[in-house]
Design an enzyme around this catalytic site. Structure first.
Site, short mmCIF file in Angstrom:
data_model
loop_
_atom_site.label_atom_id
_atom_site.label_comp_id
_atom_site.label_asym_id
_atom_site.label_seq_id
_atom_site.Cartn_x
_atom_site.Cartn_y
_atom_site.Cartn_z
N GLN A 85 0.91 -1.22 -0.14
CA GLN A 85 -0.28 0.02 -0.15
C GLN A 85 0.85 1.37 0.03
OE1 GLN A 85 -2.60 0.16 3.05
NE2 GLN A 85 -3.63 -2.04 2.71
N ARG A 131 8.27 1.70 13.01
CA ARG A 131 7.36 0.98 13.11
C ARG A 131 7.86 -0.25 14.27
NH1 ARG A 131 7.04 -1.59 7.17
NH2 ARG A 131 6.07 0.42 6.62
C1 SIN Z 1 2.46 0.41 4.58
O1 SIN Z 1 2.16 1.13 3.56
O2 SIN Z 1 2.53 0.78 6.01
C2 SIN Z 1 3.64 -0.67 4.43
C3 SIN Z 1 4.77 0.09 3.55
C4 SIN Z 1 6.04 -0.92 3.71
O3 SIN Z 1 5.61 -2.02 4.21
O4 SIN Z 1 7.12 -0.14 3.53
#
Ligand code: SIN
Length: 472
Positions: free
Chosen positions: A45, A263
């Site tokens: 995404q 993250r």
């Molecule tokens: C996201 O759209 O949050 C995932 C993108 C990614 O995994 O780098």
């Protein structure tokens, strides 16, 4: 028939490598386990990170290193960022144009992430490139062996339409993706199960940093399918909040960047908050509905299917397994360590760019940059294998209890090899894996081998680093 290159996988790394090989007159056979779109690239995404200009490059490098806890291979990160500068023009010349506005995602200092189709970037790129692909193609084909002898790869064994056979090539490029199906909750395409990493272990091919597994913080897991719905970083990048049942934005208790921390930090914070008994939600009520529907169409329609009235209603979230930074060890041209004609690109590989935790939207970029480098190296080396025949591995591929053990493995990995790890939990996981391995068929055994490698590496790394977090 013998091909110049067999490509295992059909995601972006596979297709982009094939493009350059085909342009140089190399024949490619792309082999995929299911349908061509059953790959992680298709579901991406968030977009593609592209450094804004020469001035932004050092900052992109710094953000990538910082997110990766400075465990990254700096040379690889520099190549990634420098090469990104030309990517947009290269794609435009080929006929693909991103949407003009860049966005910001977690742990990026500035906006530099390109999209297409709102939150359907992966799908749009994949569809575009695949339509132009000139490879021979074998779908619904299960690769159950890689034919190697010393430092040379000769081809693969596949199960296709109930028949087992060998296919030979001058080069083999593995682009089979990560390991999603090893975890109970994951965002990956349903086919992504770490079998090629297991084959690598079986063949003595070196894997690196397998303990470095990334959990995406904002995933809607209340779905009946094994693949859970990712709620892209771009939502937080563009203003969404993470809140608990009291409406409290608790992430600031963990990092001053709040929703925009990397993250690993956000996932851990949510996980710990849930462990304290809280419910956690993504609040997207600051978005206008029309804007939300246009900017995040995949999320909008999927959540409506589940009766969540976005953007007005809170979305229940949980972290879920998303990406593995570890993989088959490769050099700066994506050539597998110790081999003359074996390559690995994309998530299955370990180029060292992501370090201990991948920066958002650097993964599609890695597929582009290192996919091209692998192809150029294959073309330059022009390696030819001698004609050598291999026996077909006669192990039973499937056994009756495979499904049961695969599900138990997913539970184990989630419980004991997840966001927070302990020595006791990791030992429990290893014991389960060792006791189950001989009860399953060859294909499931390959998953178990990969899982064992992850747990072994997690046990060996006693300190916390990036996405690998140990409390004892
Ligand atoms: C996201 O759209 O949050 C995932 C993108 C990614 O995994 O780098």
């Amino acid at each position: 028939m013998k091909f110049d290159c067999i490509i295992i996988g059909s995601g972006l790394a596979a297709i982009w490598s094939a493009k350059f090989l085909n342009e140089a007159g190399f024949s490619t056979l792309m082999v995929t386990k299911n349908q061509v779109w059953d790959c992680n690239s298709f579901y991406a995404q968030g977009g593609v990170t592209i450094a804004n200009d020469e001035k932004d490059m050092p900052l992109h490098i710094e953000d990538t290193l910082k997110a990766g806890s400075f465990y990254n291979k700096k040379e690889a990160v520099e190549i990634l960022s420098k090469s990104s500068l030309k990517l947009r023009d290269e794609l435009a010349k080929y006929g693909f144009r991103f949407e003009p506005n860049v966005t910001k995602e977690g742990a990026h200092s500035v906006a530099r992430v390109y999209h297409k189709g709102g939150d359907a970037t992966g799908r749009e790129i994949h569809k575009f490139l695949f339509n132009k692909d000139k490879s021979f193609f074998l779908d619904e084909a299960l690769v159950f062996d890689i034919l190697v002898d010393n430092d040379v790869a000769y081809g693969i064994s596949v199960l296709h339409k109930n028949k087992k056979y060998n296919i030979y090539a001058n080069n083999v490029l593995i682009a089979s993706g990560g390991i999603g199906a090893l975890y109970k909750y994951d965002t990956n395409a349903r086919t992504i199960a770490g079998e090629m990493q297991g084959l690598a272990i079986e063949k003595g091919i070196k894997l690196k940093d397998m303990e470095m597994t990334q959990f995406h913080p904002t995933v809607f897991i209340e779905m009946k399918f094994s693949q859970k719905l990712l709620l892209t970083e771009a939502l937080r990048g563009e203003g969404a909040y993470v809140v608990d049942e009291n409406g409290k934005r608790f992430l600031f208790n963990y990092d001053k960047r709040g929703e925009l921390a990397s993250r690993d930090i956000v996932s851990r914070a949510i996980f710990l908050h849930q462990q304290e008994g809280h419910k956690v939600y993504l609040d997207v009520s600051m978005f206008d509905e029309e804007f939300f529907q246009k900017r995040f169409p995949t999320i909008y329609y999927k959540l409506k299917d589940y009766d969540i009235n976005v953007p007005y209603e809170l979305i229940p979230i949980s972290p879920a397994f998303h990406y593995i930074m570890g993989g088959i060890e490769v050099d700066l041209n994506s050539k597998v360590t110790g081999f003359k004609n074996l390559y690995a690109v994309g998530e299955v590989s370990n180029t060292g760019v992501h370090g201990a935790n991948r920066l958002a939207s650097n993964s599609l970029l890695e597929c582009f940059i290192f996919g091209k480098r692998a192809a150029k190296e294959i073309i330059k080396q022009n390696f030819k294998t001698e004609n050598k025949k291999f026996e077909i591995n006669s192990e039973e591929l499937f056994k009756n209890d495979d499904k049961k053990y695969k599900n138990l493995l997913r539970e184990q990995m989630w419980k004991n090899v997840g966001i927070i790890r302990t020595k006791e939990g990791l030992n429990e996981a290893i014991e389960f894996i060792e006791n189950s391995m001989d009860k399953v068929g060859r294909m499931a055994k390959l998953r178990f081998l990969t899982a064992k490698e992850i747990v072994k590496s997690a046990l060996e790394r006693k300190e916390s680093l990036g996405a690998h977090y140990r409390i004892n």
